[in-house]
Design an enzyme around this catalytic site. Sequence first.
Site: not given
Length: 207
Positions: A18-20, A96-97, A113, A115, A148, A151
């Site tokens: 959780g650094s972000n 990571m889901r 998100n 990336h 959907e 990325d």
Amino acid sequence: MIGVIKKKRVAVLISGRGSNMSALIAGAKAPDYPAEVVVVIANKADAGGLEAARADGIAALAIPHRDFASKAEHEAAVSAALRAAEVDIVCLAGYMRLISPEFVREWEGRMLNIHPSLLPLFRGLHTHEQALEAGVRIHGCTVHFVTEGMDEGPIIAQTAVSVKTGDTPATLTERVLSVEHETYARALALVASGKAVMQNGRTVFSD
Ligand code: GRF
């Protein structure tokens, strides 16, 4: 008279350190930041970020996917927690889901998100290995709206870093991570303030 602008209520979804997430919590503490982190949710009970969030005074819940019979049931529990916390914006930060189309639709235009590549290059996992393999000289990170396709969503903010001679996946990971934190806080501010809006599958910027 200048009205008081209500800060958007943000949930951060994590799976690991959780650094972000910590960067978003820290950035959102600025009085003029247009959002506040109100809850952190992890899909793993041992996610290190849960303790870090609590140490920052943020409510942090583990909703382990393993405790549910199906993805739909797990997502329903996550949705219920988001509703209970009256969340406006969801930030995925190392979550990571894979998210179902139903969940994506529920939060479309309000879910972000981060990336670790300059999208649309290097989707999926092992982006630093992919960058070294491709031989690119510039790499970086992207914050995008979640749609959907994995990325694939409209880009809100990106930061580039140089790839240096002798770089390894570990050194590149570290260099990209060092710019992820500022990039995510900047992108969330754009969305929370309404300066970046998702419209017809694109990000529309004002100002
Ligand atoms: C980051 O590299 C992020 O870009 C990716 O997963 C990693 C999470 O790191 N999606 P952290 O948990 O925020 O430290």
